[in-house]
Write a protein that holds these residues in place. Structure first.
Motif, mmCIF file in Angstrom:
data_model
loop_
_atom_site.group_PDB
_atom_site.id
_atom_site.type_symbol
_atom_site.label_atom_id
_atom_site.label_comp_id
_atom_site.label_asym_id
_atom_site.label_seq_id
_atom_site.Cartn_x
_atom_site.Cartn_y
_atom_site.Cartn_z
ATOM 1 N N ILE A 1 -27.897 64.984 -51.232
ATOM 2 C CA ILE A 1 -27.370 64.420 -49.720
ATOM 3 C C ILE A 1 -26.252 65.785 -49.406
ATOM 4 O O ILE A 1 -25.608 65.922 -50.256
ATOM 5 C CB ILE A 1 -26.707 63.212 -49.625
ATOM 6 C CG1 ILE A 1 -27.856 62.208 -50.002
ATOM 7 C CG2 ILE A 1 -26.031 62.758 -48.388
ATOM 8 C CD1 ILE A 1 -27.340 60.725 -50.249
ATOM 9 N N ALA A 2 -26.433 66.132 -48.322
ATOM 10 C CA ALA A 2 -25.348 67.197 -47.739
ATOM 11 C C ALA A 2 -24.821 66.147 -46.629
ATOM 12 O O ALA A 2 -25.649 65.381 -45.732
ATOM 13 C CB ALA A 2 -26.283 68.268 -47.395
ATOM 14 N N VAL A 3 -23.534 66.406 -46.086
ATOM 15 C CA VAL A 3 -22.903 65.814 -45.041
ATOM 16 C C VAL A 3 -22.488 67.120 -43.912
ATOM 17 O O VAL A 3 -22.153 68.038 -44.293
ATOM 18 C CB VAL A 3 -21.641 65.425 -45.595
ATOM 19 C CG1 VAL A 3 -20.847 64.671 -44.373
ATOM 20 C CG2 VAL A 3 -21.572 64.249 -46.735
ATOM 21 N N LYS B 1 -31.044 64.141 -46.396
ATOM 22 C CA LYS B 1 -31.278 64.077 -47.886
ATOM 23 C C LYS B 1 -32.065 65.334 -48.237
ATOM 24 O O LYS B 1 -33.266 65.368 -47.874
ATOM 25 C CB LYS B 1 -32.490 62.936 -48.050
ATOM 26 C CG LYS B 1 -32.438 62.811 -49.713
ATOM 27 C CD LYS B 1 -33.374 61.421 -49.769
ATOM 28 C CE LYS B 1 -33.406 61.047 -51.218
ATOM 29 N NZ LYS B 1 -34.024 59.645 -51.353
ATOM 30 N N GLN B 2 -31.346 66.483 -48.388
ATOM 31 C CA GLN B 2 -31.806 67.815 -48.476
ATOM 32 C C GLN B 2 -32.931 67.882 -49.450
ATOM 33 O O GLN B 2 -33.622 68.854 -49.569
ATOM 34 C CB GLN B 2 -30.719 68.738 -48.739
ATOM 35 C CG GLN B 2 -29.794 68.619 -49.810
ATOM 36 C CD GLN B 2 -28.765 69.784 -50.132
ATOM 37 O OE1 GLN B 2 -28.990 70.794 -49.215
ATOM 38 N NE2 GLN B 2 -27.758 69.466 -50.483
ATOM 39 N N SER B 3 -32.667 67.060 -50.615
ATOM 40 C CA SER B 3 -33.795 67.330 -51.789
ATOM 41 C C SER B 3 -35.181 66.667 -51.365
ATOM 42 O O SER B 3 -36.005 67.081 -51.880
ATOM 43 C CB SER B 3 -33.137 66.275 -53.021
ATOM 44 O OG SER B 3 -33.278 65.045 -52.730
ATOM 45 N N ALA B 4 -35.258 66.019 -50.185
ATOM 46 C CA ALA B 4 -36.622 65.510 -49.844
ATOM 47 C C ALA B 4 -37.044 66.270 -48.540
ATOM 48 O O ALA B 4 -37.896 65.961 -47.646
ATOM 49 C CB ALA B 4 -36.616 63.802 -49.737
ATOM 50 N N LEU C 1 -36.881 74.500 -43.432
ATOM 51 C CA LEU C 1 -36.594 73.881 -42.159
ATOM 52 C C LEU C 1 -35.203 73.638 -42.431
ATOM 53 O O LEU C 1 -34.587 73.236 -41.267
ATOM 54 C CB LEU C 1 -37.167 72.626 -41.927
ATOM 55 C CG LEU C 1 -38.722 72.830 -41.392
ATOM 56 C CD1 LEU C 1 -39.410 71.468 -41.301
ATOM 57 C CD2 LEU C 1 -38.754 73.547 -40.199
ATOM 58 N N LEU C 2 -34.527 73.968 -43.676
ATOM 59 C CA LEU C 2 -33.096 73.532 -43.805
ATOM 60 C C LEU C 2 -32.245 74.533 -42.823
ATOM 61 O O LEU C 2 -30.841 74.045 -42.519
ATOM 62 C CB LEU C 2 -32.664 73.971 -45.270
ATOM 63 C CG LEU C 2 -33.338 72.853 -45.984
ATOM 64 C CD1 LEU C 2 -32.911 72.950 -47.453
ATOM 65 C CD2 LEU C 2 -32.966 71.271 -45.671
ATOM 66 N N GLN C 3 -32.612 75.782 -42.362
ATOM 67 C CA GLN C 3 -31.874 76.718 -41.300
ATOM 68 C C GLN C 3 -33.018 76.677 -40.234
ATOM 69 O O GLN C 3 -33.961 77.306 -40.445
ATOM 70 C CB GLN C 3 -31.802 78.006 -42.008
ATOM 71 C CG GLN C 3 -30.896 78.071 -43.206
ATOM 72 C CD GLN C 3 -29.520 77.443 -42.944
ATOM 73 O OE1 GLN C 3 -29.203 76.644 -43.988
ATOM 74 N NE2 GLN C 3 -28.834 78.084 -42.102
ATOM 75 N N ILE D 1 -31.289 73.056 -30.631
ATOM 76 C CA ILE D 1 -30.735 72.431 -31.326
ATOM 77 C C ILE D 1 -30.627 73.541 -32.474
ATOM 78 O O ILE D 1 -31.757 74.089 -33.004
ATOM 79 C CB ILE D 1 -31.293 71.008 -31.886
ATOM 80 C CG1 ILE D 1 -31.500 70.370 -30.734
ATOM 81 C CG2 ILE D 1 -30.545 70.536 -33.035
ATOM 82 C CD1 ILE D 1 -30.367 69.592 -30.204
ATOM 83 N N ARG D 2 -29.358 73.713 -33.226
ATOM 84 C CA ARG D 2 -29.319 74.430 -34.113
ATOM 85 C C ARG D 2 -28.900 73.685 -35.720
ATOM 86 O O ARG D 2 -27.913 73.163 -35.660
ATOM 87 C CB ARG D 2 -27.962 75.404 -34.099
ATOM 88 C CG ARG D 2 -27.921 76.312 -35.064
ATOM 89 C CD ARG D 2 -26.903 77.623 -34.539
ATOM 90 N NE ARG D 2 -26.881 78.117 -33.280
ATOM 91 C CZ ARG D 2 -27.309 79.253 -33.361
ATOM 92 N NH1 ARG D 2 -27.600 80.019 -34.171
ATOM 93 N NH2 ARG D 2 -27.335 79.788 -32.071
ATOM 94 N N LEU D 3 -29.753 74.048 -36.553
ATOM 95 C CA LEU D 3 -29.502 73.127 -37.685
ATOM 96 C C LEU D 3 -29.031 74.245 -38.989
ATOM 97 O O LEU D 3 -30.039 75.145 -39.088
ATOM 98 C CB LEU D 3 -30.629 72.299 -38.141
ATOM 99 C CG LEU D 3 -30.611 71.625 -39.627
ATOM 100 C CD1 LEU D 3 -29.544 70.699 -39.771
ATOM 101 C CD2 LEU D 3 -31.970 71.058 -40.126
ATOM 102 N N ASP D 4 -27.976 73.961 -39.319
ATOM 103 C CA ASP D 4 -27.655 74.873 -40.602
ATOM 104 C C ASP D 4 -27.053 74.092 -41.915
ATOM 105 O O ASP D 4 -25.899 73.876 -41.878
ATOM 106 C CB ASP D 4 -26.619 75.824 -40.046
ATOM 107 C CG ASP D 4 -25.798 76.526 -41.298
ATOM 108 O OD1 ASP D 4 -26.309 76.728 -42.313
ATOM 109 O OD2 ASP D 4 -24.878 77.232 -40.834
ATOM 110 N N VAL D 5 -27.931 73.661 -42.624
ATOM 111 C CA VAL D 5 -27.596 72.765 -43.747
ATOM 112 C C VAL D 5 -26.623 73.620 -44.846
ATOM 113 O O VAL D 5 -25.962 72.889 -45.237
ATOM 114 C CB VAL D 5 -28.917 72.210 -44.492
ATOM 115 C CG1 VAL D 5 -28.501 71.534 -45.743
ATOM 116 C CG2 VAL D 5 -29.707 71.386 -43.570
ATOM 117 N N GLU D 6 -26.803 74.933 -44.996
ATOM 118 C CA GLU D 6 -26.168 75.449 -45.947
ATOM 119 C C GLU D 6 -24.787 75.553 -45.170
ATOM 120 O O GLU D 6 -23.673 75.296 -45.913
ATOM 121 C CB GLU D 6 -26.704 76.980 -45.885
ATOM 122 C CG GLU D 6 -25.929 78.089 -46.933
ATOM 123 C CD GLU D 6 -25.392 77.492 -48.396
ATOM 124 O OE1 GLU D 6 -26.433 76.523 -48.789
ATOM 125 O OE2 GLU D 6 -24.357 77.513 -49.033
ATOM 126 N N GLY D 7 -24.567 75.739 -43.891
ATOM 127 C CA GLY D 7 -23.071 75.784 -43.411
ATOM 128 C C GLY D 7 -22.753 74.485 -42.953
ATOM 129 O O GLY D 7 -21.609 74.348 -42.527
#
Ligand code: FES
Length: 569
Positions: A377-379, A392-395, A400-402, A505-511
């Motif tokens: 999980i990432a917050v 839930k980044q593992s699933a 698409l994570l960026q 919409i901008r998704l940046d899971v790493e950031g």
């Protein structure tokens, strides 16, 4: 010394008479004075014809009673609310707080020196832990256990990641009516809780991690004899708790170290995002806030170790055979505080020290050779989620994570239901589906609608995943690139309310960011235009209480008046 039947006397203004009357009535059930002089262990009965996940509760109660009596105490079974995911309208989450309140008050009102709480389906264990955390007597938990795996067409099936997978195939026209009916017969092949690492399995495992149930009670299958023996042993332990004046309460077991151990395990096991909401509610009962920054930090340092659906391939019975929670804790021993206490008297460190490795097992990996290099999980934060959101980044789909995409907005669950499959819907595979007014207040009850279906016309083209964002929750059994629990929700003035179809919409899971790409002046202007949505209907009773007092997702969606007074502002 326990007080047994003398506890919590009914108020008649004459204590002697209160006890006399109580004994007179209970003797109608055939109890002797010897039995009535024993310490009392209450056992919460959550059996219901509407709850197949609790189908083994009668057998577990019998075994628990046996354990209590073998240890010299008196078991007393009492009913509480039972909630099943598919039989609770509008949502099971809407009723979780009611179950927590009712269970707490029944523990408080009735004479018992300790209590056994038997639960399993998604909201039941969280509600029971919330209740026990607010109670003053010792408690021990007994999960009902995961169901058996089914089979279809040469492959294994388990509720309910496979429910979604096959339904998606049916929607896309890949399988026909006859096959989906056949699958429907096989998905839940026995009583017990969903057999993937959904919310029920996650919460049962966390109950074990946090020392609230016996070792291996988090994962033992519902239909195996080990589960019944665990029930008997749970009864024995409860009897000890009932006579031990120094026995810890749940509040004393759930130390900050125990909760942090829970977060470690949540990241390592591929646990459900719903656990974040439930843990926030539980810590709220303890006068603390769930440390979301720590949860996120752990997600960066602890990789996914457990190969269970929906993040991996297997099912809870394989996790149990591989060593279950103790083996998992051993794999992340460097992050676990072994001094955390348990309700059965040993520390978590002692449990880990006694783990015997299961030769050749591949279900619980090592940190050196994880299933995936990232945690579960990432917050996220950002201008769309000032108080946070989770993924839930593992699933999720790695590519698409960026992502930057055009918003396609649905104003409510009903709006989404009406339009998502329309051939006229203007949507492309790289768009971002936005669902709002699906949070604790907006829906109400924060439904598991965050797993928006892929629009039918895209599903037919073979699209399997899209970025989807909402203030809703998602089933722990689901998968996809899905941002959930956006707080504050749209119906509580959150910025999800200002998103329009066509915005970027901008998704940046790493950031760890989720943002809408509009300039600040436009953002502020739109925020001023947010109009309060009227309540869906004239409210009374529990609906009124819920609407007026429910908190946001980051506070566990508990009622404000049920949190501990000691909570930091
Ligand atoms: Fe009860 Fe899944 S529906 S655990």
């Amino acid at each position: 010394m326990s007080n047994g039947l003398r506890r919590k006397l009914t108020s008649y203004g004459d204590q002697g008479f209160s006890l006399f009357l109580r004994k007179a009535f209970i003797k109608a059930m055939g109890y002797s004075d010897d039995a009535l002089d024993r310490p009392i262990v209450g056992i919460a009965n959550t059996y219901s014809d509407f709850n197949p996940c609790h189908g083994n509760v009668p057998q577990l109660i019998e075994a628990t009673k046996r354990g209590v009596m073998l240890a010299g105490a008196m078991p007393m079974v009492f009913p509480t609310i039972s909630i099943h995911e598919s039989f609770a309208s509008p949502t099971s989450m809407y009723l979780r707080n009611l179950m927590a309140m009712e269970t707490e008050e029944m523990i408080r009102a009735q004479p018992m020196d300790a209590v056994v709480l038997i639960g399993g389906c998604d909201k039941t264990l969280p509600a029971q832990i919330m209740a026990a955390a607010s109670s003053e007597i010792p408690a021990i938990f007994l999960p009902t256990g995961p169901m058996a795996v089914g089979h279809h067409g040469g492959e294994r099936l388990g509720a309910c990641t496979d429910c979604r997978r096959f339904w998606g195939r049916f929607r896309a026209g890949e399988i026909d009516e006859a096959e989906i009916t056949e699958v429907n017969n096989k998905l839940a092949s026995s009583i017990g809780t969903c057999t993937v690492m959904g919310t029920a399995s996650t919460m049962a495992n966390l109950t074990e991690v946090m020392g609230l149930c016996l070792p291996r009670a988090g994962s033992a299958p519902a239909v195996e004899s080990e589960r019944v023996r665990l029930a008997e042993e749970t009864g024995r332990v409860a009897a000890r708790l009932a006579v031990d004046e120094a026995a810890p309460t749940v509040r004393e077991i759930l130390t900050p170290q125990a909760i942090r151990n829970g977060l470690v395990a949540l990241q390592a096991m591929g646990g459900s995002t719903n656990a974040v909401v439930h843990l926030a509610a539980i810590t709220g009962r303890l006068g603390r806030r769930l440390d979301m920054a720590e949860l996120d930090r752990l997600g960066r340092s602890i990789p996914l170790l457990v190969d269970l659906q929906p993040s991996g391939q297997h099912y809870m019975e394989q996790f149990h055979e591989a060593g279950g929670v103790p083996a998992l804790l051993k794999a992340v021993r460097h992050e676990i505080d072994g001094s955390a206490p348990t309700v059965y008297g040993r520390t978590i460190g002692e449990i880990i020290d006694n783990v015997v490795d299961e030769p050749g097992q591949t279900i619980i990996r090592t940190v050196e050779k994880p299933l995936k290099p990232i945690g579960t999980i990432a917050v996220l934060h950002g201008n769309l989620a000032p108080r946070g959101a989770v993924i839930k980044q593992s699933a999720a789909s790695k590519d698409l994570l960026q992502h930057i995409g055009r918003a396609v907005v649905f104003d409510s669950v009903e709006d989404m239901t009406l339009r998502i499959d329309s051939d006229d819907l203007d949507v492309k595979a790289d768009d971002v589906l936005v669902l709002r007014n699906a949070g604790p207040k907006g829906a109400p009850g924060m439904p598991e609608a965050g797993y928006l279906p892929i629009p039918r016309k895209l599903a037919r083209q073979g699209v399997k995943d899209m970025v989807r964002i909402s203030d809703a929750r998602m089933s722990g059994t689901a998968f996809g690139t899905i941002i959930l629990h956006i707080a504050p929700e749209a119906a509580d003035g959150g910025p999800l309310a200002i998103v329009r179809t066509g915005d970027r919409i901008r998704l940046d899971v790493e950031g760890r960011r989720i943002d809408i790409d509009i300039d600040e002046a436009e953002f502020d202007r739109r925020m001023l235009e947010i109009i309060d949505r009227p309540s869906p209907a004239p409210l009374r009773g529990y609906a009124k209480l819920y609407q007026e007092r429910v908190l946001q997702a980051d506070e566990g969606a508990d009622f404000d008046f049920l949190q501990s007074d000691e909570l930091d502002a």
